[in-house]
Design a protein around this motif. Structure first.
Motif, PDB file in Angstrom:
ATOM      1  N   TRP A  57       0.873  -1.456   0.330  1.00 20.72           N
ATOM      2  CA  TRP A  57      -0.438   0.421  -0.445  1.00 20.72           C
ATOM      3  C   TRP A  57       0.906   1.211  -0.106  1.00 20.72           C
ATOM      4  CZ3 TRP A  57      -3.769  -2.552  -1.562  1.00 20.72           C
ATOM      5  CH2 TRP A  57      -4.234  -3.704  -0.954  1.00 20.72           C
ATOM      6  N   LYS A  80     -17.380  -6.881  -8.623  1.00 23.64           N
ATOM      7  CA  LYS A  80     -17.348  -6.163  -7.320  1.00 23.64           C
ATOM      8  C   LYS A  80     -18.792  -5.868  -6.910  1.00 23.64           C
ATOM      9  CE  LYS A  80     -13.094  -3.648  -8.152  1.00 23.64           C
ATOM     10  NZ  LYS A  80     -12.351  -2.396  -8.460  1.00 23.64           N
ATOM     11  N   ASN A 105     -15.290  -2.762   5.452  1.00 22.98           N
ATOM     12  CA  ASN A 105     -15.492  -1.233   4.841  1.00 22.98           C
ATOM     13  C   ASN A 105     -15.223   0.084   6.003  1.00 22.98           C
ATOM     14  OD1 ASN A 105     -15.036   0.664   2.912  1.00 22.98           O
ATOM     15  ND2 ASN A 105     -16.913  -0.018   1.810  1.00 22.98           N
ATOM     16  N   GLU A 134     -13.439   4.420   6.630  1.00 24.16           N
ATOM     17  CA  GLU A 134     -12.661   5.098   6.048  1.00 24.16           C
ATOM     18  C   GLU A 134     -11.471   4.595   6.303  1.00 24.16           C
ATOM     19  OE1 GLU A 134     -10.815   9.631   8.129  1.00 24.16           O
ATOM     20  OE2 GLU A 134     -12.993   9.108   8.629  1.00 24.16           O
ATOM     21  N   SER A 188     -10.543   1.894   3.430  1.00 26.35           N
ATOM     22  CA  SER A 188     -10.674   3.351   2.119  1.00 26.35           C
ATOM     23  C   SER A 188      -9.400   3.581   2.121  1.00 26.35           C
ATOM     24  CB  SER A 188     -12.250   4.126   2.259  1.00 26.35           C
ATOM     25  OG  SER A 188     -11.972   4.858   3.064  1.00 26.35           O
ATOM     26  N   ARG A 189      -8.489   3.907   3.394  1.00 27.81           N
ATOM     27  CA  ARG A 189      -7.861   5.245   3.313  1.00 27.81           C
ATOM     28  C   ARG A 189      -6.428   4.020   3.307  1.00 27.81           C
ATOM     29  NH1 ARG A 189      -7.279  10.541   4.324  1.00 27.81           N
ATOM     30  NH2 ARG A 189      -9.457  11.633   5.001  1.00 27.81           N
ATOM     31  N   THR A 228      -6.118   0.772   0.903  1.00 32.82           N
ATOM     32  CA  THR A 228      -6.854   0.224  -0.573  1.00 32.82           C
ATOM     33  C   THR A 228      -8.444   0.496  -0.976  1.00 32.82           C
ATOM     34  OG1 THR A 228      -7.273  -2.329  -1.477  1.00 32.82           O
ATOM     35  CG2 THR A 228      -7.569  -2.204   1.023  1.00 32.82           C
ATOM     36  N   GLY A 229      -7.588   0.588  -2.079  1.00 28.76           N
ATOM     37  CA  GLY A 229      -8.802   0.533  -3.174  1.00 28.76           C
ATOM     38  C   GLY A 229      -9.357  -0.876  -3.548  1.00 28.76           C
ATOM     39  N   SER A 230      -9.495  -2.427  -2.494  1.00 24.97           N
ATOM     40  CA  SER A 230     -10.562  -3.091  -2.503  1.00 24.97           C
ATOM     41  C   SER A 230     -11.042  -2.656  -1.387  1.00 24.97           C
ATOM     42  CB  SER A 230      -9.320  -4.125  -2.996  1.00 24.97           C
ATOM     43  OG  SER A 230      -8.773  -4.307  -1.217  1.00 24.97           O
ATOM     44  N   ALA A 231     -11.825  -1.882  -1.065  1.00 18.77           N
ATOM     45  CA  ALA A 231     -12.172  -2.168   0.606  1.00 18.77           C
ATOM     46  C   ALA A 231     -13.573  -2.337   0.576  1.00 18.77           C
ATOM     47  CB  ALA A 231     -12.516  -0.204   1.194  1.00 18.77           C
ATOM     48  N   LYS A 232     -14.599  -1.939  -1.203  1.00 15.65           N
ATOM     49  CA  LYS A 232     -15.915  -2.332  -1.108  1.00 15.65           C
ATOM     50  C   LYS A 232     -16.044  -3.785  -0.983  1.00 15.65           C
ATOM     51  CE  LYS A 232     -17.052   1.612  -2.719  1.00 15.65           C
ATOM     52  NZ  LYS A 232     -18.224   2.132  -4.249  1.00 15.65           N
ATOM     53  N   GLN A 234     -15.799  -5.801   2.452  1.00 16.93           N
ATOM     54  CA  GLN A 234     -17.249  -5.692   2.807  1.00 16.93           C
ATOM     55  C   GLN A 234     -17.825  -7.234   2.259  1.00 16.93           C
ATOM     56  OE1 GLN A 234     -17.306  -4.368   5.563  1.00 16.93           O
ATOM     57  NE2 GLN A 234     -19.736  -5.397   5.776  1.00 16.93           N
TER      58      GLN A 234
END
Length: 350
Positions: free
Chosen positions: A99, A225, A255, A257, A260-261, A263-267, A270
């Motif tokens: 990251w 996704k 998921n 704050e 999401s700060r 990694t781009g795979s937060a969603k 979750q």
């Protein structure tokens, strides 16, 4: 006619004898048994990952998890494991720190205390697997693998196995076999299975007593996704399992704050929580008669095969394993294997 039948039967018996035994069969399951280990990677990476891993473990579908010992939040993961007296936890050996804004350094030495081949110019672990294969000195790798396993044990975790974050220990990008040899040498020393799928040509490792998986599957990675598509991916994956022991690994995290700060795979992380806490997925496993296990049974089997004892040392077998792996990696069937291509995908998975 009788002669023909006799020859046919003899040939059938010989063929059956030549067919490689699956790990599931070695563990005592029927030849057609579908056995799965559902593992949550990245336990301890951050608080959000800890919460997600706890949720899926408590839901009773995910059967195993692996901790990242260099990460700041691993102590919270260890506390949870010890409080619940968990035996199904391994180490997610990290040689990479991928990251941009959240990174970690080696356990074996301080990156600010001298030059190390395990770190970049900023003092953190290399961001990618290719960097590790290109720059890491194998002696530094050995020291780090051992330090991460030892740290978990010293903190009081009864380890079941270990694996490789982003596949950096596989060495498959450049066929750098000394990295994988280090993994197997410490698998020998600590008596802990190392996550690796069986690829044609790897019979010598099984003959040595290693609990090599029959297959290893990435839990969807970044795609799909959308909730419906991602859930269907896992349903289809479970319905189409091949006989043997398969590990499917996921990256569950809450998921918010923090995540999401990082990694781009937060969603998608979750979504992995929601899917692996869904009773419908448990019903699919039951309907398909899939046996869910963890690595404790593999650890028991491997130690029995090797007559393992705590006096085993990695350095006693390392050179032998390098020689064995050179033969395996340079085999044409190994290099053409679809499972090898899958390992390349593992190395790209963050």
């Amino acid at each position: 006619m009788k002669y023909f039948v006799c020859v046919f039967v003899c040939c059938a018996v010989l063929f059956a004898q030549e067919k490689p035994q699956t790990l599931a069969e070695a563990l005592g399951y029927d030849s057609d048994a579908k056995v799965v280990i559902l593992n949550a990677d990245d336990f301890g990476m951050c608080h959000a990952e800890n919460l997600g891993t706890q949720k899926v473990l408590e839901a009773g579908i995910v059967s195993s998890a692996t901790m990242m010992m260099p990460c700041p939040w691993v102590l919270e993961a260890v506390e949870y494991v010890k409080k619940n007296n968990m035996k199904n936890i391994g180490v997610h050996v990290a040689l990479t720190s991928e990251w941009k804004r959240y990174r970690w350094a080696p356990v074996s030495r301080s990156p600010w205390g001298g030059k190390s081949s395990l770190v970049d110019e900023k003092g953190y672990m290399w961001p990618g697997t290719l960097d590790v294969e290109a720059y890491a000195d194998v002696e530094d790798v050995k020291a780090e693998v051992r330090a991460q396993l030892k740290k978990a044990l010293d903190l009081g975790v009864d380890l079941s196995h270990f694996d490789s974050h982003m596949g950096s220990l596989y060495g498959v990008a450049s066929f750098r076999v000394e990295l994988l040899a280090a993994a197997y040498a410490y698998s020998y020393e600590f008596g802990l299975p190392f996550r690796m799928p069986f690829i044609e040509g790897m019979e010598p490792l099984r003959e040595k007593g290693f609990a090599v998986l029959d297959d290893l599957v990435i839990g969807a990675g970044q795609e799909p996704k959308d909730p419906k598509g991602r859930k269907q991916y896992f349903v289809d994956l479970l319905k189409n399992l091949s006989p043997g022991v398969t590990e499917i690994y996921i990256h569950p995290a809450v998921n918010g704050e923090e995540l999401s700060r990082i990694t781009g795979s937060a969603k998608t992380r979750q979504l992995d929580i929601e899917i692996f806490c869904d009773p419908e997925l448990k019903q699919v496993i039951a309907d398909e008669n899939i046996k869910v296990i963890d690595f404790t049974s593999l650890r028991k089997w491997q130690r029995e095969q090797m007559n393992w004892n705590p006096s085993f040392k990695a350095e006693d077998v390392y050179d032998e394993y390098v020689a064995i792996l050179k033969e395996i990696f340079h085999g044409e069937k190994f290099q053409r294997s679809a499972k090898l291509k899958n390992l390349h995908n593992v190395c790209k998975c963050e």
